[in-house]
Design a protein around this motif. Structure first.
Motif, PDB file in Angstrom:
ATOM      1  N   GLY A  47      27.842  31.594  45.669  1.00 21.66           N
ATOM      2  CA  GLY A  47      27.056  32.830  45.722  1.00 21.66           C
ATOM      3  C   GLY A  47      27.388  33.735  44.557  1.00 21.66           C
ATOM      4  N   SER A  48      28.021  34.857  44.830  1.00 22.47           N
ATOM      5  CA  SER A  48      28.398  35.790  43.759  1.00 22.47           C
ATOM      6  C   SER A  48      29.896  35.770  43.473  1.00 22.47           C
ATOM      7  CB  SER A  48      27.960  37.211  44.128  1.00 22.47           C
ATOM      8  OG  SER A  48      28.583  37.624  45.333  1.00 22.47           O
ATOM      9  N   ARG A  49      30.640  34.880  44.124  1.00 23.32           N
ATOM     10  CA  ARG A  49      32.091  34.824  43.913  1.00 23.32           C
ATOM     11  C   ARG A  49      32.403  34.280  42.527  1.00 23.32           C
ATOM     12  NH1 ARG A  49      33.493  31.105  47.535  1.00 23.32           N
ATOM     13  NH2 ARG A  49      33.900  29.497  45.978  1.00 23.32           N
ATOM     14  N   VAL A  50      33.135  35.019  41.734  1.00 25.65           N
ATOM     15  CA  VAL A  50      33.378  34.634  40.348  1.00 25.65           C
ATOM     16  C   VAL A  50      34.586  33.722  40.191  1.00 25.65           C
ATOM     17  CG1 VAL A  50      32.298  36.745  39.481  1.00 25.65           C
ATOM     18  CG2 VAL A  50      34.772  36.689  39.834  1.00 25.65           C
ATOM     19  N   SER A  51      35.478  33.698  41.177  1.00 26.30           N
ATOM     20  CA  SER A  51      36.690  32.884  41.070  1.00 26.30           C
ATOM     21  C   SER A  51      36.456  31.503  41.659  1.00 26.30           C
ATOM     22  CB  SER A  51      37.854  33.566  41.778  1.00 26.30           C
ATOM     23  OG  SER A  51      37.565  33.738  43.160  1.00 26.30           O
ATOM     24  N   LEU A  52      37.269  30.546  41.231  1.00 25.95           N
ATOM     25  CA  LEU A  52      37.228  29.191  41.774  1.00 25.95           C
ATOM     26  C   LEU A  52      38.244  29.048  42.894  1.00 25.95           C
ATOM     27  CD1 LEU A  52      37.036  27.107  38.473  1.00 25.95           C
ATOM     28  CD2 LEU A  52      35.267  27.202  40.237  1.00 25.95           C
ATOM     29  N   PRO A  53      37.967  28.182  43.873  1.00 27.44           N
ATOM     30  CA  PRO A  53      38.973  27.938  44.911  1.00 27.44           C
ATOM     31  C   PRO A  53      40.218  27.280  44.318  1.00 27.44           C
ATOM     32  CG  PRO A  53      36.799  27.103  45.556  1.00 27.44           C
ATOM     33  CD  PRO A  53      36.720  27.440  44.107  1.00 27.44           C
ATOM     34  N   THR A  54      41.316  27.428  45.005  1.00 30.00           N
ATOM     35  CA  THR A  54      42.567  26.772  44.628  1.00 30.00           C
ATOM     36  C   THR A  54      42.601  25.379  45.243  1.00 30.00           C
ATOM     37  OG1 THR A  54      43.660  28.920  44.584  1.00 30.00           O
ATOM     38  CG2 THR A  54      45.075  26.984  44.729  1.00 30.00           C
ATOM     39  N   GLY A  90      41.896  24.299  37.437  1.00 34.46           N
ATOM     40  CA  GLY A  90      42.423  24.494  36.098  1.00 34.46           C
ATOM     41  C   GLY A  90      41.663  25.599  35.392  1.00 34.46           C
ATOM     42  N   ARG A  91      41.738  25.605  34.072  1.00 28.51           N
ATOM     43  CA  ARG A  91      41.035  26.585  33.265  1.00 28.51           C
ATOM     44  C   ARG A  91      39.757  25.965  32.710  1.00 28.51           C
ATOM     45  NH1 ARG A  91      42.771  30.727  35.319  1.00 28.51           N
ATOM     46  NH2 ARG A  91      41.729  31.904  33.651  1.00 28.51           N
ATOM     47  N   ALA A  92      38.803  26.818  32.377  1.00 25.43           N
ATOM     48  CA  ALA A  92      37.521  26.380  31.813  1.00 25.43           C
ATOM     49  C   ALA A  92      37.277  27.152  30.523  1.00 25.43           C
ATOM     50  CB  ALA A  92      36.388  26.632  32.807  1.00 25.43           C
ATOM     51  N   TYR A  93      36.764  26.449  29.505  1.00 22.88           N
ATOM     52  CA  TYR A  93      36.618  27.043  28.177  1.00 22.88           C
ATOM     53  C   TYR A  93      35.200  26.856  27.653  1.00 22.88           C
ATOM     54  CZ  TYR A  93      41.683  26.819  28.500  1.00 22.88           C
ATOM     55  OH  TYR A  93      42.983  26.947  28.935  1.00 22.88           O
ATOM     56  N   THR A 141      36.863  30.752  32.957  1.00 21.44           N
ATOM     57  CA  THR A 141      37.165  30.261  34.300  1.00 21.44           C
ATOM     58  C   THR A 141      36.515  31.138  35.357  1.00 21.44           C
ATOM     59  OG1 THR A 141      39.291  29.459  33.457  1.00 21.44           O
ATOM     60  CG2 THR A 141      39.016  29.556  35.853  1.00 21.44           C
ATOM     61  N   GLU A 142      36.557  32.435  35.170  1.00 16.89           N
ATOM     62  CA  GLU A 142      35.859  33.338  36.075  1.00 16.89           C
ATOM     63  C   GLU A 142      34.434  33.540  35.553  1.00 16.89           C
ATOM     64  OE1 GLU A 142      37.935  36.925  36.972  1.00 16.89           O
ATOM     65  OE2 GLU A 142      39.389  35.856  38.227  1.00 16.89           O
ATOM     66  N   LEU A 143      33.471  33.251  36.432  1.00 22.59           N
ATOM     67  CA  LEU A 143      32.068  33.235  36.020  1.00 22.59           C
ATOM     68  C   LEU A 143      31.203  33.613  37.208  1.00 22.59           C
ATOM     69  CD1 LEU A 143      29.948  32.307  33.794  1.00 22.59           C
ATOM     70  CD2 LEU A 143      29.948  30.118  35.012  1.00 22.59           C
ATOM     71  N   ASP A 144      30.215  34.449  36.984  1.00 21.19           N
ATOM     72  CA  ASP A 144      29.293  34.822  38.058  1.00 21.19           C
ATOM     73  C   ASP A 144      28.283  33.694  38.255  1.00 21.19           C
ATOM     74  OD1 ASP A 144      27.278  35.922  39.694  1.00 21.19           O
ATOM     75  OD2 ASP A 144      27.747  37.945  38.999  1.00 21.19           O
ATOM     76  N   PRO A 145      28.307  32.982  39.383  1.00 21.85           N
ATOM     77  CA  PRO A 145      27.425  31.826  39.574  1.00 21.85           C
ATOM     78  C   PRO A 145      25.956  32.182  39.661  1.00 21.85           C
ATOM     79  CG  PRO A 145      29.242  31.851  41.172  1.00 21.85           C
ATOM     80  CD  PRO A 145      29.191  33.198  40.524  1.00 21.85           C
ATOM     81  N   ARG A 146      25.633  33.472  39.788  1.00 25.91           N
ATOM     82  CA  ARG A 146      24.224  33.867  39.855  1.00 25.91           C
ATOM     83  C   ARG A 146      23.506  33.650  38.541  1.00 25.91           C
ATOM     84  NH1 ARG A 146      24.944  39.776  42.222  1.00 25.91           N
ATOM     85  NH2 ARG A 146      26.625  39.649  40.674  1.00 25.91           N
ATOM     86  N   GLY A 197      25.711  17.831  34.790  1.00 20.00           N
ATOM     87  CA  GLY A 197      25.738  19.251  35.056  1.00 20.00           C
ATOM     88  C   GLY A 197      26.477  19.989  33.960  1.00 20.00           C
ATOM     89  N   ARG A 198      25.848  21.038  33.478  1.00 23.93           N
ATOM     90  CA  ARG A 198      26.477  21.829  32.415  1.00 23.93           C
ATOM     91  C   ARG A 198      26.342  23.303  32.757  1.00 23.93           C
ATOM     92  NH1 ARG A 198      24.236  19.742  27.761  1.00 23.93           N
ATOM     93  NH2 ARG A 198      22.456  21.143  27.763  1.00 23.93           N
ATOM     94  N   ILE A 199      27.455  23.975  32.746  1.00 25.52           N
ATOM     95  CA  ILE A 199      27.511  25.419  32.916  1.00 25.52           C
ATOM     96  C   ILE A 199      28.677  25.884  32.056  1.00 25.52           C
ATOM     97  CG2 ILE A 199      29.036  25.330  34.932  1.00 25.52           C
ATOM     98  CD1 ILE A 199      27.333  27.633  36.138  1.00 25.52           C
ATOM     99  N   SER A 200      28.720  27.120  31.691  1.00 28.13           N
ATOM    100  CA  SER A 200      29.777  27.589  30.786  1.00 28.13           C
ATOM    101  C   SER A 200      31.150  27.165  31.285  1.00 28.13           C
ATOM    102  CB  SER A 200      29.728  29.114  30.664  1.00 28.13           C
ATOM    103  OG  SER A 200      28.535  29.526  30.023  1.00 28.13           O
ATOM    104  N   GLY A 201      31.860  26.385  30.467  1.00 29.63           N
ATOM    105  CA  GLY A 201      33.209  25.962  30.794  1.00 29.63           C
ATOM    106  C   GLY A 201      33.322  24.651  31.533  1.00 29.63           C
ATOM    107  N   SER A 202      32.200  23.959  31.777  1.00 33.48           N
ATOM    108  CA  SER A 202      32.286  22.723  32.546  1.00 33.48           C
ATOM    109  C   SER A 202      31.117  21.806  32.227  1.00 33.48           C
ATOM    110  CB  SER A 202      32.292  23.028  34.048  1.00 33.48           C
ATOM    111  OG  SER A 202      32.420  21.837  34.812  1.00 33.48           O
TER     112      SER A 202
END
Length: 359
Positions: free
Chosen positions: A220-227, A230-233, A241-246, A312-317
């Motif tokens: 949804g709008s959660r910017v953090s990834l679950p534990t 790793g990091r995303a670049y 790594t922190e990204l707004d999925p919207r 699938g491509r999104i910033s950092g992945s």
């Protein structure tokens, strides 16, 4: 191999700049599921190091499974098998599965116009919901403009805002395959209209829970990834790594794991989620002239083997899953950056995994 559809949410990625200096040594771990016989490393595993050197990825990992046997390999620091990551447009396979399940339940028809479910929404610049069917959305043959060309996959927008951005542009030729994230944003709204629940809730109820995909979610709008994660670049080395999925929504917000993607695609193609009739419908590429089915696309390898899946491509992945048509053999690989600098690496990796060895 047919041309692979670009998978935003973002514009096609330019050749990547050099990222962080990372060791290219391959760290290989071979794992097997409980009770299975041991498997030998395949030719795909040494290719992982090339994803770092030629592909300019900080780190990479793959998980391959063939029925009871599982093989995992990783290269580079800061990436691990249980990590959660953003899967981008692999979200589309989940959403297409939900839509086809609803069609099987006679709650919608693929030949219905979009206007029937979303009256008044798709209008403007020569676009009209009466002229578009749900099938055309699923197969990317609607001609609708891809809204992420304007947002560049970086601006959080609601589904309605995304559609309105697209409708400021005239349509392309209807009936011709043209990959557009707008199609699947609209399908997410259709699912909500038909069921009274969000596409995320329906995917959870119909796919994630039944298959026990414990690492998969719609943030949804959660910017953090679950534990753990790793990091995303991004391509310039920026930590995203922190990204707004919207920025992606129904077209690409999914968060998942290697294990869950292998399980999902194996189950889907193995007939656990769709009846034979609707699975055939999903794999029918005639509407898109061989380029795309419904949430899946084929890739024919040099040895003649055809595999099915999505990228699938999104910033950092960047993520790619491919499977045999019966779902018995599945490969998922990922890198923790937006795209590979060398596009030849992906088809080489798929051929190494799925083509019979000539040695």
């Amino acid at each position: 191999m047919p041309p692979m559809p670009a998978v935003p949410p973002m514009r096609p990625v330019p050749p990547m700049l050099s990222l962080l200096a990372v060791p290219a040594a391959l760290l290989l771990v071979v794992l097997t599921t409980a009770g299975s016989r041991a498997t030998s490393p395949q030719a795909t595993d040494p290719l992982l190091s090339l994803l770092l050197t030629r592909g300019k990825a900080p780190a990479a990992a793959l998980l391959a499974r063939e029925e009871a046997d599982t093989r995992y390999a990783e290269a580079g620091p800061g990436i691990a098998r249980p990590d959660h990551f953003r899967a981008g447009s692999i979200t589309k396979t989940f959403l297409a599965t939900v839509v086809l399940q609803l069609a099987a339940e006679h709650r919608l028809s693929l030949s219905d116009p979009v206007e029937r479910y979303l009256p008044g929404l798709v209008r403007g610049a020569g676009n009209h919901g009466r002229a578009l069917t749900l099938r055309s959305l699923l197969t990317h043959t609607s001609g609708l403009y891809d809204y992420t060309r304007d947002t560049r996959g970086t601006e959080p927008v609601t589904a309605v805002q995304a559609v309105r951005i697209a409708l400021t542009h005239p349509p392309a030729d209807r009936g011709r395959f043209a990959y557009s994230n707008t199609n699947y944003v609209l399908l997410g709204l259709v699912v909500e209209h038909v069921t009274g629940r969000s596409y995320a809730a329906e995917a959870e109820r119909r796919i994630i829970a039944p298959l026990a995909l414990t690492g998969t979610s719609f943030p949804g709008s959660r910017v953090s990834l679950p534990t753990p994660h790793g990091r995303a670049y991004d391509t310039d080395g920026t930590d995203v790594t922190e990204l707004d999925p919207r920025t992606a929504g129904a077209a690409g917000e999914l968060v998942t794991t290697l294990t869950d993607l292998d399980r999902f695609y194996g189950a889907l193609l193995g007939g656990e989620l769709l009846t034979p009739r609707w699975l055939r419908e999903m794999l029918d590429t005639r509407a898109a002239h061989g380029s795309y089915g419904m949430g899946l696309f084929p890739a024919t390898l040099p040895c003649g083997v055809t595999v099915w899946g999505h990228n699938g491509r999104i910033s950092g992945s960047y993520v790619r899953t491919a499977a045999t048509v019966d779902g018995r053999r599945v490969l998922t690989f990922r890198v923790n950056t937006t795209a590979l600098a060398d596009p030849d690496l992906e088809p080489a990796l798929l051929a190494a995994e799925f083509c019979p060895s000539t040695s």
